[in-house]
Design a protein around this motif. Structure first.
Motif, PDB file in Angstrom:
ATOM      1  N   ALA A 292       0.822  -1.207   0.000  1.00 48.52           N
ATOM      2  CA  ALA A 292       0.000   0.000   0.000  1.00 48.52           C
ATOM      3  C   ALA A 292       0.856   1.257   0.000  1.00 48.52           C
ATOM      4  O   ALA A 292       0.519   2.261  -0.646  1.00 48.52           O
ATOM      5  CB  ALA A 292      -0.930   0.001   1.216  1.00 48.52           C
ATOM      6  N   LEU A 293       1.981   1.229   0.694  1.00 42.16           N
ATOM      7  CA  LEU A 293       2.854   2.394   0.760  1.00 42.16           C
ATOM      8  C   LEU A 293       3.633   2.599  -0.529  1.00 42.16           C
ATOM      9  O   LEU A 293       4.223   3.656  -0.744  1.00 42.16           O
ATOM     10  CB  LEU A 293       3.818   2.264   1.942  1.00 42.16           C
ATOM     11  CG  LEU A 293       3.159   2.266   3.327  1.00 42.16           C
ATOM     12  CD1 LEU A 293       4.211   2.144   4.422  1.00 42.16           C
ATOM     13  CD2 LEU A 293       2.315   3.515   3.527  1.00 42.16           C
ATOM     14  N   GLU A 294       3.647   1.593  -1.397  1.00 43.87           N
ATOM     15  CA  GLU A 294       4.297   1.719  -2.698  1.00 43.87           C
ATOM     16  C   GLU A 294       3.372   2.273  -3.758  1.00 43.87           C
ATOM     17  O   GLU A 294       3.826   2.782  -4.781  1.00 43.87           O
ATOM     18  CB  GLU A 294       4.809   0.346  -3.165  1.00 43.87           C
ATOM     19  CG  GLU A 294       5.938  -0.230  -2.339  1.00 43.87           C
ATOM     20  CD  GLU A 294       7.290   0.341  -2.743  1.00 43.87           C
ATOM     21  OE1 GLU A 294       7.327   1.158  -3.678  1.00 43.87           O
ATOM     22  OE2 GLU A 294       8.296  -0.019  -2.107  1.00 43.87           O
ATOM     23  N   MET A 295       2.071   2.181  -3.519  1.00 42.59           N
ATOM     24  CA  MET A 295       1.096   2.535  -4.545  1.00 42.59           C
ATOM     25  C   MET A 295       0.924   4.034  -4.676  1.00 42.59           C
ATOM     26  O   MET A 295       1.251   4.806  -3.782  1.00 42.59           O
ATOM     27  CB  MET A 295      -0.260   1.899  -4.235  1.00 42.59           C
ATOM     28  CG  MET A 295      -0.276   0.399  -4.351  1.00 42.59           C
ATOM     29  SD  MET A 295      -1.919  -0.270  -4.001  1.00 42.59           S
ATOM     30  CE  MET A 295      -1.635  -2.003  -4.310  1.00 42.59           C
ATOM     31  N   SER A 296       0.377   4.436  -5.818  1.00 46.58           N
ATOM     32  CA  SER A 296       0.068   5.845  -6.051  1.00 46.58           C
ATOM     33  C   SER A 296      -1.049   5.939  -7.078  1.00 46.58           C
ATOM     34  O   SER A 296      -1.347   4.990  -7.799  1.00 46.58           O
ATOM     35  CB  SER A 296       1.301   6.602  -6.549  1.00 46.58           C
ATOM     36  OG  SER A 296       1.726   6.088  -7.788  1.00 46.58           O
ATOM     37  N   GLY A 297      -1.685   7.106  -7.135  1.00 43.57           N
ATOM     38  CA  GLY A 297      -2.701   7.351  -8.141  1.00 43.57           C
ATOM     39  C   GLY A 297      -3.914   6.460  -8.006  1.00 43.57           C
ATOM     40  O   GLY A 297      -4.332   6.079  -6.924  1.00 43.57           O
TER      41      GLY A 297
END
Length: 309
Positions: A292-297
């Motif tokens: 989750a901390l790697e995700m974006s947009g």
């Protein structure tokens, strides 16, 4: 008709397994709980603005005795690299990439930082990011006051590490405190991603007798704090990821741990097979948090699921 008995038995068996795991986690946690009463050691002095994060995380004392935020006004006003590069960063990205700001861990009611022993290690291994676990007093009686103190600590962390933003992971009440800071106290300018684990976003009705404690009353449906968090929050810059369990006996109803708000960027992640106490310690959930901390947009707003049954 012959399939109905096995179907009826599936939930009780899963609930029994989850309950046994909860008891085992509780027993283990009682052993390490005293170690969490001692504040973490902090870095000797703040890093200059724009400096690279230290090789190992600094530490903070408890939220009940925060230090002044320091020279937070000297931080460069630059956009979050995660928003400009997203998940398309090249594989050769350095380990201490600006894509990973410091992570702040905030425990739940009558708990302390020891609950994050395993999660802290997991996040620190992700890319060597600084990870700090904060304590707030078990005598804390107001979510708003705790959120203000959290804000002071976030400012201090940003000043000390030279980083403009942080990620926060909050378990149970800790998630509610962090959400109040983000939505109601302007914390969205400092918090890139807020991950909540078993947090009663719309209040929980569990243990009616516990309402004698003021902060428990603030976690009830319809409380003034819960109503405030339901107010419009236009332009909120923080991404929210809410992990909720289908066997969480502290969340009544279960869906209260889902975050639903029209103005927020939210991704709800359903966890199957474990209860409330297992959320901050289970390796499958830790892997989901790292992801989750790697995700974006748009990817960060899509629903998800974690199965550990």
């Amino acid at each position: 008709m012959g399939l109905l008995p096995p179907l009826r038995m599936r939930l009780p068996v899963a609930l029994l397994r989850a309950t046994m795991l909860e008891l085992a986690i509780l027993a283990a946690h009682m052993i390490v709980y005293p170690s969490g009463l001692i504040p973490e050691r902090r870095a000797s002095r703040p890093a200059p603005a724009g400096a690279a994060p230290p090789g190992s995380s600094g530490s903070l004392g408890s939220l009940e005795s925060p230090e002044p935020p320091g020279a937070a006004h000297g931080l460069p006003d630059t956009p979050d690299p995660a928003e400009t590069h997203g998940s398309a960063a090249p594989p050769s990205l350095p380990a201490r990439s600006p894509r990973h700001p410091p992570a702040v861990l905030l425990h739940g009611f009558v708990d302390n930082r020891s609950v994050f022993v395993l999660l802290r290690r997991s996040l620190a291994r992700q890319d060597g990011r600084p990870v700090e676990s904060l304590n707030y007093s078990p005598l804390t009686c107001d979510i708003r006051a705790a959120a203000e103190l959290l804000g002071r600590h976030v400012e201090e962390i940003c000043a000390r590490t030279g980083r403009p933003r942080v990620d926060i992971v909050g378990h149970s009440l800790g998630g509610l405190i962090a959400r109040y800071y983000v939505q109601r106290l302007g914390g969205d300018g400092r918090v890139r991603t807020l991950v909540t684990l078993g947090t009663p976003h719309t209040g929980t009705r569990v243990a009616p007798l516990a309402s004698a404690h003021p902060i428990v009353r603030q976690m009830r449906p319809g409380s003034a704090v819960i109503e405030e968090l339901g107010l419009p929050a236009p332009g909120c810059r923080t991404r929210f990821v809410s992990f909720w369990s289908d066997l969480d006996q502290i969340m009544v109803p279960l869906e209260t741990a889902r975050l639903e708000h029209p103005d927020l960027m939210v991704r709800n992640v359903r966890v199957s097979g474990i209860g409330h106490l297992a959320l901050p310690v289970h390796p499958a959930v830790a892997a989901g948090i790292r992801e989750a901390l790697e995700m974006s947009g748009a990817e960060a707003e899509s629903p998800g699921a974690v199965s550990v049954a």
